[in-house]
Write an enzyme that holds these catalytic residues in place. Structure first.
Site, short mmCIF file in Angstrom:
data_model
loop_
_atom_site.label_atom_id
_atom_site.label_comp_id
_atom_site.label_asym_id
_atom_site.label_seq_id
_atom_site.Cartn_x
_atom_site.Cartn_y
_atom_site.Cartn_z
N THR A 1 54.56 18.58 -2.99
CA THR A 1 55.62 17.58 -2.99
C THR A 1 55.15 16.46 -2.08
OG1 THR A 1 57.27 19.32 -3.23
CG2 THR A 1 58.06 17.15 -2.54
N LYS B 1 61.50 15.33 -8.90
CA LYS B 1 61.67 16.32 -7.83
C LYS B 1 62.57 15.76 -6.70
CE LYS B 1 60.41 19.59 -4.78
NZ LYS B 1 60.57 21.00 -4.87
N LYS C 1 62.19 17.15 4.59
CA LYS C 1 61.00 16.47 4.06
C LYS C 1 61.31 15.77 2.72
CE LYS C 1 56.60 17.34 1.82
NZ LYS C 1 55.57 18.27 1.35
P1 NAD Z 1 51.71 25.72 3.58
O1 NAD Z 1 51.66 24.95 4.86
O2 NAD Z 1 51.96 27.20 3.62
O3 NAD Z 1 50.32 25.50 2.79
C1 NAD Z 1 49.59 24.32 2.79
C2 NAD Z 1 48.12 24.71 2.91
O4 NAD Z 1 47.31 23.54 2.82
C3 NAD Z 1 47.79 25.38 4.26
O5 NAD Z 1 47.27 26.68 4.05
C4 NAD Z 1 46.77 24.44 4.88
O6 NAD Z 1 45.73 25.11 5.62
C5 NAD Z 1 46.19 23.76 3.63
N1 NAD Z 1 45.51 22.52 3.95
C6 NAD Z 1 45.86 21.56 4.86
N2 NAD Z 1 44.94 20.58 4.86
C7 NAD Z 1 43.99 20.94 3.94
C8 NAD Z 1 42.78 20.33 3.49
N3 NAD Z 1 42.36 19.16 3.98
N4 NAD Z 1 42.06 20.97 2.54
C9 NAD Z 1 42.48 22.15 2.02
N5 NAD Z 1 43.61 22.77 2.40
C10 NAD Z 1 44.35 22.17 3.36
O7 NAD Z 1 52.79 24.98 2.66
P2 NAD Z 1 53.49 25.55 1.33
O8 NAD Z 1 54.80 26.15 1.67
O9 NAD Z 1 52.48 26.31 0.54
O10 NAD Z 1 53.83 24.16 0.59
C11 NAD Z 1 52.85 23.42 -0.10
C12 NAD Z 1 53.52 22.28 -0.84
O11 NAD Z 1 54.50 22.79 -1.74
C13 NAD Z 1 54.26 21.29 0.07
O12 NAD Z 1 54.03 19.99 -0.40
C14 NAD Z 1 55.71 21.71 -0.07
O13 NAD Z 1 56.61 20.63 0.15
C15 NAD Z 1 55.75 22.16 -1.50
N6 NAD Z 1 56.81 23.13 -1.81
C16 NAD Z 1 57.02 24.20 -1.00
C17 NAD Z 1 58.05 25.10 -1.31
C18 NAD Z 1 58.30 26.30 -0.43
O14 NAD Z 1 59.34 26.94 -0.60
N7 NAD Z 1 57.40 26.65 0.49
C19 NAD Z 1 58.84 24.90 -2.44
C20 NAD Z 1 58.58 23.82 -3.28
C21 NAD Z 1 57.56 22.93 -2.95
#
Ligand code: NAD
Length: 291
Positions: free
Chosen positions: A87, A162, A237
Protein backbone atom coordinates in the site's frame (compact mmCIF):
# COMPACT_ATOMS: atom_id res chain seq x y z
CA UNK A 1 6.51 -19.53 -13.66
CA UNK A 2 9.76 -17.99 -12.45
CA UNK A 3 8.94 -15.34 -9.86
CA UNK A 4 11.04 -12.76 -7.99
CA UNK A 5 9.61 -11.65 -4.63
CA UNK A 6 10.98 -8.60 -2.81
CA UNK A 7 9.80 -7.92 0.75
CA UNK A 8 9.14 -11.11 2.73
CA UNK A 9 7.55 -9.61 5.87
CA UNK A 10 4.24 -10.37 7.57
CA UNK A 11 2.35 -10.21 4.26
CA UNK A 12 5.02 -10.96 1.64
CA UNK A 13 6.33 -14.08 3.42
CA UNK A 14 3.08 -16.07 3.33
CA UNK A 15 2.19 -14.76 -0.16
CA UNK A 16 5.56 -16.00 -1.51
CA UNK A 17 5.08 -19.30 0.35
CA UNK A 18 1.70 -19.84 -1.33
CA UNK A 19 3.20 -19.23 -4.79
CA UNK A 20 6.01 -21.69 -4.08
CA UNK A 21 3.49 -24.19 -2.68
CA UNK A 22 1.55 -24.01 -5.95
CA UNK A 23 4.65 -25.14 -7.83
CA UNK A 24 6.16 -21.85 -9.01
CA UNK A 25 9.89 -21.21 -8.79
CA UNK A 26 10.18 -18.31 -6.34
CA UNK A 27 13.36 -16.41 -5.47
CA UNK A 28 12.97 -13.90 -2.65
CA UNK A 29 14.96 -11.00 -1.25
CA UNK A 30 14.54 -9.23 2.07
CA UNK A 31 17.38 -7.65 4.07
CA UNK A 32 15.95 -8.79 7.39
CA UNK A 33 13.16 -11.39 7.03
CA UNK A 34 13.95 -15.07 6.40
CA UNK A 35 12.49 -16.57 3.20
CA UNK A 36 9.66 -19.02 3.98
CA UNK A 37 9.94 -22.70 3.14
CA UNK A 38 10.09 -23.37 -0.58
CA UNK A 39 11.36 -19.87 -1.46
CA UNK A 40 15.01 -19.58 -2.53
CA UNK A 41 17.05 -16.82 -0.88
CA UNK A 42 18.49 -14.12 -3.16
CA UNK A 43 21.36 -11.96 -1.90
CA UNK A 44 20.00 -8.78 -3.53
CA UNK A 45 16.97 -7.36 -5.32
CA UNK A 46 18.89 -7.70 -8.61
CA UNK A 47 19.51 -11.40 -7.98
CA UNK A 48 15.85 -12.02 -7.06
CA UNK A 49 14.51 -10.53 -10.30
CA UNK A 50 17.05 -11.96 -12.75
CA UNK A 51 15.27 -14.08 -15.37
CA UNK A 52 11.89 -13.74 -13.59
CA UNK A 53 8.70 -13.43 -15.66
CA UNK A 54 6.89 -11.66 -12.81
CA UNK A 55 8.40 -9.66 -9.96
CA UNK A 56 6.22 -9.03 -6.91
CA UNK A 57 7.05 -6.46 -4.24
CA UNK A 58 5.48 -6.19 -0.75
CA UNK A 59 7.20 -3.26 0.98
CA UNK A 60 6.48 -0.79 3.79
CA UNK A 61 6.01 2.46 1.80
CA UNK A 62 6.36 4.40 -1.45
CA UNK A 63 9.87 5.68 -0.74
CA UNK A 64 11.21 2.15 -0.26
CA UNK A 65 9.27 0.96 -3.33
CA UNK A 66 10.90 3.69 -5.43
CA UNK A 67 14.39 2.73 -4.26
CA UNK A 68 13.77 -1.00 -4.81
CA UNK A 69 12.36 -0.25 -8.29
CA UNK A 70 15.56 1.62 -9.20
CA UNK A 71 17.54 -1.56 -8.44
CA UNK A 72 15.07 -4.08 -9.84
CA UNK A 73 13.93 -2.52 -13.13
CA UNK A 74 17.34 -2.50 -14.92
CA UNK A 75 17.92 -6.12 -13.87
CA UNK A 76 14.55 -7.43 -15.10
CA UNK A 77 14.13 -9.47 -18.28
CA UNK A 78 12.41 -7.73 -21.21
CA UNK A 79 8.64 -8.20 -21.20
CA UNK A 80 8.53 -9.18 -17.52
CA UNK A 81 5.91 -7.61 -15.23
CA UNK A 82 6.65 -5.64 -12.06
CA UNK A 83 3.66 -5.99 -9.75
CA UNK A 84 3.69 -4.01 -6.51
CA UNK A 85 1.28 -5.30 -3.84
CA UNK A 86 2.28 -2.82 -1.09
CA UNK A 87 0.00 0.00 0.00
CA UNK A 88 1.75 3.17 -1.20
CA UNK A 89 0.86 6.69 -2.35
CA UNK A 90 -0.74 6.97 -5.79
CA UNK A 91 2.12 9.15 -7.08
CA UNK A 92 4.81 6.56 -6.24
CA UNK A 93 2.71 3.83 -7.87
CA UNK A 94 2.39 5.88 -11.07
CA UNK A 95 6.08 6.90 -11.07
CA UNK A 96 7.29 3.31 -10.71
CA UNK A 97 4.83 2.12 -13.40
CA UNK A 98 6.09 4.68 -15.90
CA UNK A 99 9.74 3.81 -15.17
CA UNK A 100 8.97 0.14 -15.70
CA UNK A 101 7.06 0.79 -18.92
CA UNK A 102 9.87 3.01 -20.25
CA UNK A 103 12.20 0.04 -19.73
CA UNK A 104 9.94 -2.26 -21.80
CA UNK A 105 8.32 -3.96 -18.80
CA UNK A 106 4.69 -4.41 -17.75
CA UNK A 107 3.65 -2.76 -14.48
CA UNK A 108 0.79 -3.20 -12.03
CA UNK A 109 -0.14 -1.64 -8.68
CA UNK A 110 -2.06 -4.34 -6.82
CA UNK A 111 -2.62 -3.48 -3.15
CA UNK A 112 -4.51 -6.00 -1.09
CA UNK A 113 -7.17 -6.24 1.54
CA UNK A 114 -7.48 -9.22 3.86
CA UNK A 115 -4.50 -8.76 6.19
CA UNK A 116 -2.04 -11.33 7.48
CA UNK A 117 -4.77 -14.00 7.86
CA UNK A 118 -5.81 -13.54 4.22
CA UNK A 119 -2.17 -13.66 3.08
CA UNK A 120 -1.61 -16.95 4.89
CA UNK A 121 -4.90 -18.50 3.73
CA UNK A 122 -4.57 -17.28 0.12
CA UNK A 123 -7.83 -15.34 0.36
CA UNK A 124 -6.67 -11.76 -0.30
CA UNK A 125 -8.57 -9.32 -2.50
CA UNK A 126 -6.37 -7.53 -5.05
CA UNK A 127 -7.28 -4.07 -6.39
CA UNK A 128 -5.29 -3.68 -9.56
CA UNK A 129 -4.17 -0.77 -11.75
CA UNK A 130 -2.22 -1.13 -15.02
CA UNK A 131 -2.45 -2.52 -18.53
CA UNK A 132 -4.59 -5.47 -19.68
CA UNK A 133 -1.68 -7.64 -20.84
CA UNK A 134 0.16 -7.27 -17.54
CA UNK A 135 -3.04 -8.03 -15.62
CA UNK A 136 -3.67 -11.20 -17.64
CA UNK A 137 -0.10 -12.37 -17.08
CA UNK A 138 -0.30 -11.99 -13.29
CA UNK A 139 -3.93 -13.13 -12.93
CA UNK A 140 -3.04 -16.82 -12.25
CA UNK A 141 -0.81 -15.66 -9.39
CA UNK A 142 -3.58 -13.47 -7.94
CA UNK A 143 -5.78 -16.59 -8.02
CA UNK A 144 -3.24 -18.47 -5.87
CA UNK A 145 -2.65 -15.65 -3.36
CA UNK A 146 -6.24 -14.43 -3.25
CA UNK A 147 -9.90 -15.07 -3.89
CA UNK A 148 -10.62 -11.99 -5.99
CA UNK A 149 -8.72 -9.56 -8.23
CA UNK A 150 -10.54 -6.48 -9.56
CA UNK A 151 -8.89 -4.71 -12.49
CA UNK A 152 -9.75 -1.13 -11.55
CA UNK A 153 -8.14 0.81 -14.43
CA UNK A 154 -4.81 2.31 -15.43
CA UNK A 155 -1.68 2.76 -13.29
CA UNK A 156 -2.53 4.03 -9.81
CA UNK A 157 -6.16 2.82 -9.95
CA UNK A 158 -5.49 -0.03 -7.52
CA UNK A 159 -4.00 2.30 -4.92
CA UNK A 160 -6.83 4.78 -5.50
CA UNK A 161 -9.45 2.09 -4.83
CA UNK A 162 -7.61 0.90 -1.72
CA UNK A 163 -7.34 4.32 -0.06
CA UNK A 164 -10.94 5.26 -0.90
CA UNK A 165 -12.16 1.98 0.62
CA UNK A 166 -10.06 2.44 3.75
CA UNK A 167 -11.11 6.07 4.12
CA UNK A 168 -14.73 4.85 4.28
CA UNK A 169 -13.69 2.10 6.71
CA UNK A 170 -11.83 4.50 9.06
CA UNK A 171 -14.74 6.93 9.16
CA UNK A 172 -17.40 4.23 9.66
CA UNK A 173 -15.41 2.52 12.40
CA UNK A 174 -15.14 5.81 14.27
CA UNK A 175 -18.85 6.52 13.76
CA UNK A 176 -19.72 3.02 15.00
CA UNK A 177 -17.49 3.36 18.08
CA UNK A 178 -18.74 6.80 19.08
CA UNK A 179 -22.34 5.62 18.63
CA UNK A 180 -21.69 2.64 20.96
CA UNK A 181 -20.15 5.01 23.55
CA UNK A 182 -23.20 7.28 23.29
CA UNK A 183 -25.58 4.31 23.54
CA UNK A 184 -23.75 3.14 26.70
CA UNK A 185 -24.23 6.52 28.31
CA UNK A 186 -27.90 6.52 27.30
CA UNK A 187 -28.27 3.19 29.12
CA UNK A 188 -28.88 1.14 25.96
CA UNK A 189 -27.78 -2.50 26.06
CA UNK A 190 -24.92 -3.16 23.57
CA UNK A 191 -26.51 -6.35 22.25
CA UNK A 192 -29.79 -4.48 21.56
CA UNK A 193 -27.83 -1.71 19.88
CA UNK A 194 -26.20 -4.34 17.63
CA UNK A 195 -29.50 -6.10 16.92
CA UNK A 196 -31.08 -2.85 15.75
CA UNK A 197 -28.20 -1.19 13.89
CA UNK A 198 -26.88 -4.32 12.14
CA UNK A 199 -30.30 -4.72 10.47
CA UNK A 200 -31.01 -1.02 9.96
CA UNK A 201 -29.69 1.86 7.89
CA UNK A 202 -26.72 2.42 10.24
CA UNK A 203 -25.32 -1.02 9.37
CA UNK A 204 -21.85 -1.35 7.89
CA UNK A 205 -18.97 -3.83 7.77
CA UNK A 206 -17.62 -2.17 10.94
CA UNK A 207 -20.81 -3.00 12.83
CA UNK A 208 -21.95 -6.24 11.21
CA UNK A 209 -18.72 -8.13 10.57
CA UNK A 210 -16.09 -6.51 12.79
CA UNK A 211 -18.18 -5.28 15.70
CA UNK A 212 -15.96 -3.18 18.04
CA UNK A 213 -17.94 -4.19 21.16
CA UNK A 214 -16.60 -7.33 22.91
CA UNK A 215 -19.04 -10.23 23.12
CA UNK A 216 -21.38 -8.73 20.55
CA UNK A 217 -21.74 -9.84 16.91
CA UNK A 218 -19.38 -12.25 15.14
CA UNK A 219 -15.99 -12.93 16.74
CA UNK A 220 -13.64 -9.99 16.11
CA UNK A 221 -10.45 -8.45 17.60
CA UNK A 222 -12.66 -6.83 20.29
CA UNK A 223 -13.10 -10.38 21.64
CA UNK A 224 -9.32 -10.80 21.80
CA UNK A 225 -8.50 -7.72 23.90
CA UNK A 226 -8.24 -5.63 20.69
CA UNK A 227 -5.11 -7.41 19.45
CA UNK A 228 -4.92 -6.81 15.68
CA UNK A 229 -6.55 -7.74 13.29
CA UNK A 230 -5.94 -4.57 11.45
CA UNK A 231 -3.70 -2.35 13.55
CA UNK A 232 -4.64 1.28 14.20
CA UNK A 233 -1.15 2.23 12.94
CA UNK A 234 -1.94 0.72 9.51
CA UNK A 235 -5.31 2.48 9.40
CA UNK A 236 -3.49 5.74 10.14
CA UNK A 237 -1.04 5.04 7.31
CA UNK A 238 -3.90 4.48 4.84
CA UNK A 239 -5.83 7.56 6.03
CA UNK A 240 -2.69 9.68 5.58
CA UNK A 241 -2.33 8.31 2.03
CA UNK A 242 -5.98 9.20 1.36
CA UNK A 243 -5.43 12.79 2.52
CA UNK A 244 -2.17 13.08 0.56
CA UNK A 245 -4.10 11.99 -2.55
CA UNK A 246 -7.04 14.30 -1.77
CA UNK A 247 -4.65 17.24 -1.50
CA UNK A 248 -2.94 16.32 -4.79
CA UNK A 249 -6.24 16.33 -6.73
CA UNK A 250 -7.99 19.08 -4.71
CA UNK A 251 -10.77 16.83 -3.36
CA UNK A 252 -12.80 17.87 -0.31
CA UNK A 253 -12.72 14.98 2.21
CA UNK A 254 -13.57 16.41 5.65
CA UNK A 255 -14.67 13.07 7.17
CA UNK A 256 -11.49 11.38 5.98
CA UNK A 257 -9.42 14.23 7.35
CA UNK A 258 -11.08 14.06 10.77
CA UNK A 259 -10.70 10.26 10.83
CA UNK A 260 -6.99 10.72 10.10
CA UNK A 261 -6.62 13.25 12.95
CA UNK A 262 -8.44 11.00 15.42
CA UNK A 263 -6.34 7.94 14.48
CA UNK A 264 -3.16 10.06 14.64
CA UNK A 265 -4.02 11.15 18.20
CA UNK A 266 -5.00 7.58 19.12
CA UNK A 267 -1.78 6.03 17.80
CA UNK A 268 0.69 8.76 18.72
CA UNK A 269 -0.63 10.09 22.04
CA UNK A 270 -3.31 7.80 23.46
CA UNK A 271 -1.68 4.35 23.56
CA UNK A 272 -3.34 3.02 20.39
CA UNK A 273 -0.10 1.88 18.70
CA UNK A 274 -0.17 -1.89 18.18
CA UNK A 275 -3.87 -2.17 19.07
CA UNK A 276 -6.62 -3.05 16.65
CA UNK A 277 -8.26 -0.10 14.89
CA UNK A 278 -11.58 -1.01 16.56
CA UNK A 279 -10.03 -0.13 19.96
CA UNK A 280 -11.46 3.31 19.23
CA UNK A 281 -14.48 2.06 21.26
CA UNK A 282 -12.73 1.94 24.67
CA UNK A 283 -11.09 5.23 23.72
CA UNK A 284 -14.47 6.91 23.24
CA UNK A 285 -15.91 5.16 26.31
CA UNK A 286 -13.17 6.66 28.48
CA UNK A 287 -13.71 10.21 27.22
CA UNK A 288 -16.09 13.00 28.06
CA UNK A 289 -17.70 15.38 25.60
CA UNK A 290 -15.18 18.16 26.18
CA UNK A 291 -12.03 16.00 26.70
P1 NAD B 1 6.34 -5.81 7.13
O1 NAD B 1 7.06 -4.66 7.76
O2 NAD B 1 6.08 -7.05 7.94
O3 NAD B 1 7.15 -6.28 5.81
C1 NAD B 1 7.83 -5.41 4.96
C2 NAD B 1 9.15 -6.11 4.59
O4 NAD B 1 9.84 -5.31 3.64
C3 NAD B 1 10.08 -6.28 5.81
O5 NAD B 1 10.37 -7.65 6.01
C4 NAD B 1 11.31 -5.48 5.41
O6 NAD B 1 12.55 -6.07 5.85
C5 NAD B 1 11.21 -5.50 3.89
N1 NAD B 1 12.01 -4.45 3.27
C6 NAD B 1 12.21 -3.17 3.70
N2 NAD B 1 13.05 -2.53 2.86
C7 NAD B 1 13.39 -3.45 1.90
C8 NAD B 1 14.22 -3.39 0.74
N3 NAD B 1 14.88 -2.28 0.41
N4 NAD B 1 14.34 -4.50 -0.02
C9 NAD B 1 13.67 -5.64 0.30
N5 NAD B 1 12.86 -5.75 1.37
C10 NAD B 1 12.73 -4.66 2.15
O7 NAD B 1 4.98 -5.21 6.55
P2 NAD B 1 3.68 -6.03 6.07
O8 NAD B 1 2.69 -6.10 7.17
O9 NAD B 1 4.12 -7.27 5.37
O10 NAD B 1 3.07 -4.99 5.01
C11 NAD B 1 3.60 -4.84 3.70
C12 NAD B 1 2.70 -3.92 2.90
O11 NAD B 1 1.38 -4.46 2.86
C13 NAD B 1 2.56 -2.51 3.49
O12 NAD B 1 2.58 -1.59 2.42
C14 NAD B 1 1.22 -2.55 4.19
O13 NAD B 1 0.60 -1.28 4.26
C15 NAD B 1 0.45 -3.48 3.29
N6 NAD B 1 -0.67 -4.18 3.96
C16 NAD B 1 -0.49 -4.78 5.17
C17 NAD B 1 -1.56 -5.42 5.78
C18 NAD B 1 -1.39 -6.09 7.12
O14 NAD B 1 -2.40 -6.45 7.73
N7 NAD B 1 -0.16 -6.29 7.61
C19 NAD B 1 -2.81 -5.46 5.15
C20 NAD B 1 -2.97 -4.89 3.89
C21 NAD B 1 -1.88 -4.23 3.30
Amino acid sequence: MRIGFIGLGNMGGPMAANLAGAGHEVRGFDPSAEPPEGVARAASAEEAVEGAEVVLTMLPNGEILRSVALQAIPAMAEGAVLCDCSTVDVESARAVASQAEAAGLGALDAPVSGGVGGAAAGTLTFMVGGGDAAFEKVRPLFEIMGQKAVHCGEAGAGQSAKICNNMILGATMIATCEAFALADKLGLDRQKMFDVVSTSSGSSWSMNTYCPAPGVGPRSPADNDYRPGFAADLMLKDLRLSQQAAEAVDADTPMGELAMRLYAAFVEQEGGRGRDFSAMLPRFSARRRDS
